[in-house]
Enzyme design. Structure first.
Site, PDB file in Angstrom:
ATOM      1  N   HIS A 193     105.050  22.700  67.458  1.00  0.00           N
ATOM      2  CA  HIS A 193     105.857  22.314  66.279  1.00  0.00           C
ATOM      3  C   HIS A 193     106.765  23.452  65.846  1.00  0.00           C
ATOM      4  CE1 HIS A 193     102.353  19.467  64.994  1.00  0.00           C
ATOM      5  NE2 HIS A 193     103.285  18.760  65.602  1.00  0.00           N
ATOM      6  N   ARG A 213      93.647  13.357  66.878  1.00  0.00           N
ATOM      7  CA  ARG A 213      93.113  14.528  67.598  1.00  0.00           C
ATOM      8  C   ARG A 213      92.035  15.227  66.776  1.00  0.00           C
ATOM      9  NH1 ARG A 213      98.868  17.240  68.741  1.00  0.00           N
ATOM     10  NH2 ARG A 213      99.872  15.211  68.677  1.00  0.00           N
ATOM     11  N   GLU A 255     113.860  18.846  62.768  1.00  0.00           N
ATOM     12  CA  GLU A 255     113.734  19.522  64.061  1.00  0.00           C
ATOM     13  C   GLU A 255     115.011  19.387  64.890  1.00  0.00           C
ATOM     14  OE1 GLU A 255     109.684  17.513  64.094  1.00  0.00           O
ATOM     15  OE2 GLU A 255     109.418  19.084  65.573  1.00  0.00           O
ATOM     16  N   ARG A 308     114.943  19.411  73.575  1.00  0.00           N
ATOM     17  CA  ARG A 308     113.636  19.891  73.135  1.00  0.00           C
ATOM     18  C   ARG A 308     112.775  20.082  74.380  1.00  0.00           C
ATOM     19  NH1 ARG A 308     108.542  16.572  71.001  1.00  0.00           N
ATOM     20  NH2 ARG A 308     107.280  18.356  70.439  1.00  0.00           N
ATOM     21  N   ASN A 313     115.340  14.529  72.940  1.00  0.00           N
ATOM     22  CA  ASN A 313     113.902  14.794  72.909  1.00  0.00           C
ATOM     23  C   ASN A 313     113.246  13.777  73.846  1.00  0.00           C
ATOM     24  OD1 ASN A 313     111.219  15.080  72.336  1.00  0.00           O
ATOM     25  ND2 ASN A 313     111.419  14.834  70.121  1.00  0.00           N
TER      26      ASN A 313
END
Ligand code: AMP
Length: 396
Positions: A179, A238, A383, A90, A7
């Site tokens: 996601h 955010r 993940e 990823r 990743n």
């Protein structure tokens, strides 16, 4: 087969080596501060934890160091690089080009690069990670697993914005969602728990970045992030959804450029901006308990927005069978789950506060009352395992 999961971000690169025979993690770690001073790498195996500072000017050196440590006699877990059977990468944005994972070749790299205009911060380092691995271990096939793929089943009515159709066809402006590997993992675990019956599921991925998805019989039909990961829920830093006219007004009032305004919405907003305390929910909970009003309101705004989406997605799914909480906040913040589930009895959700407070860390737990029509679960996400499983599919 042993699969290396990569990743790669702009300044860090996380990795895991997974033995697919039993899905055991043989090693995991991070190369941090790539192309910045004081770079370091960590490796954690069953037998040791180790951190090494080294000079890391780019992703090629980072990957080389990962492979060096994986094969290191003292700190590693394999004898030679030949033991790495495949690499799963990823990749954040697949745009309209990828609705599933794909074996990487030159054409795939070109398409990922082309989609970099949709994810300028993410796709370029992802490609750097791919190229560095291809160079260091050319024998190992590489597979790209996209954050956006799981959401590619959304119907047009969910992913189109209320903008002229041309901006979708000409500029690819639409909702993509992110996601995806986490939503996919949690959905597949929910399916395993539920059995073969129809399943109307809402996945709440609540981490520093946060998103909800509405999943009908294993297929995503809507999700809260949008064209970028800035949309939807109020997050750690955010803003989530805001009235887009705010941008021009904010720019005029503060003198910030449009680029600076977007950075402000990405990095200085969310619960951090509202509270002025922290983006971390542990700190927010503590501050709220100590009477900090802005920390309390930040938590209220966060859980209100999650509730808002749960209501919307229950309508879109035409009912609800299960809610699954995952990621840092979803798995660990007992009080946030309680705030979200409060006053949702009308939708059939009854949280068992004792089970909610006592669910074991890192394990699947059912936290609804036995009388609850809707099941409420905590499902720890994984993940990396999704990326490894997807990679394995392409190696058979
Ligand atoms: P993630 O992005 O999934 O790694 O989630 C990170 C966030 O999870 C942190 O910033 C915290 O806000 C939150 N978190 C992690 N552990 C806890 C905890 N024990 N209690 C409350 N929040 C937590």
């Amino acid at each position: 087969m042993k699969i290396l999961v990569i990743n790669a971000g702009s300044s860090s690169l996380k990795y895991q080596l997974i033995d697919m025979q039993n899905e055991n993690v043989l090693a995991k770690g991070i190369v941090d501060r790539i192309a910045i001073e004081n770079s370091f790498i960590t490796i954690e195996t069953e037998k040791s934890k180790y951190k090494l500072e080294f000079d890391c000017p780019n992703h090629t050196v980072a990957i080389q160091q990962v492979l060096n440590l994986l094969t290191d006699k003292q700190h590693g877990c394999i004898d030679t690089m030949q033991e790495v059977g495949a690499v799963g990468h990823r990749v954040v944005h697949g745009g309209n080009d990828f609705n599933t994972s794909v074996k990487i070749d030159k054409n795939v790299i070109k398409l990922i690069e082309a989609n970099a205009e949709l994810a300028p911060l993410h796709n370029p380092p992802n490609v750097a990670g791919i190229e560095a691995c291809n160079k260091a271990i050319p024998h190992a096939p590489a597979v790209a697993v996209f954050d956006t793929s799981f959401h590619s089943t959304m119907p047009e009515q969910a992913y189109l914005y209320g903008l002229p159709y041309d901006v979708y066809t000409d500029y690819k402006i639409r909702k993509y969602g992110f996601h995806g590997t986490s939503h996919q993992f949690v959905s597949s675990e929910a399916r395993r728990i539920w059995g073969d019956e129809n399943l109307k599921l809402i996945v709440c991925h609540l981490g520093n970045g946060a998103s909800l998805s509405a999943v009908l019989n294993d297929k995503c039909i809507d999700t809260s992030m949008g064209f970028t990961p800035l949309a939807g829920l109020v997050m750690g830093t955010r803003s989530g959804d805001i009235d887009s006219a705010i941008l021009e007004y904010l720019s005029k009032k503060t003198g910030m450029s449009l680029t600076q305004c977007i950075e402000y919405l990405n990095k200085k907003s969310g619960v951090l901006g509202i509270s002025g305390v922290s983006s971390d929910f542990r700190n927010l909970g503590e501050a709220a308990n100590n009477g900090n009003k802005r920390a309390k309101i930040a938590l209220d705004v966060f859980s209100y927005r999650v509730k808002h989406y749960i209501g919307a997605y229950t309508a879109i799914l035409n009912g609800l069978d299960m809610i699954a909480f995952t990621a840092g906040i979803g798995e660990n913040a007992v009080f946030v789950r309680e705030m979200i589930c409060k006053n949702l009895e009308y939708l059939g959700l009854e949280l068992d506060t004792f089970k909610n407070s006592n669910c074991p860390r890192g394990q699947i737990a059912e936290i609804n009352k036995s009388s609850s029509k809707v099941k409420i679960f905590v499902i720890p996400t994984n993940e990396e395992l999704v990326i490894a499983r997807e990679t394995l599919k392409h190696c058979k």
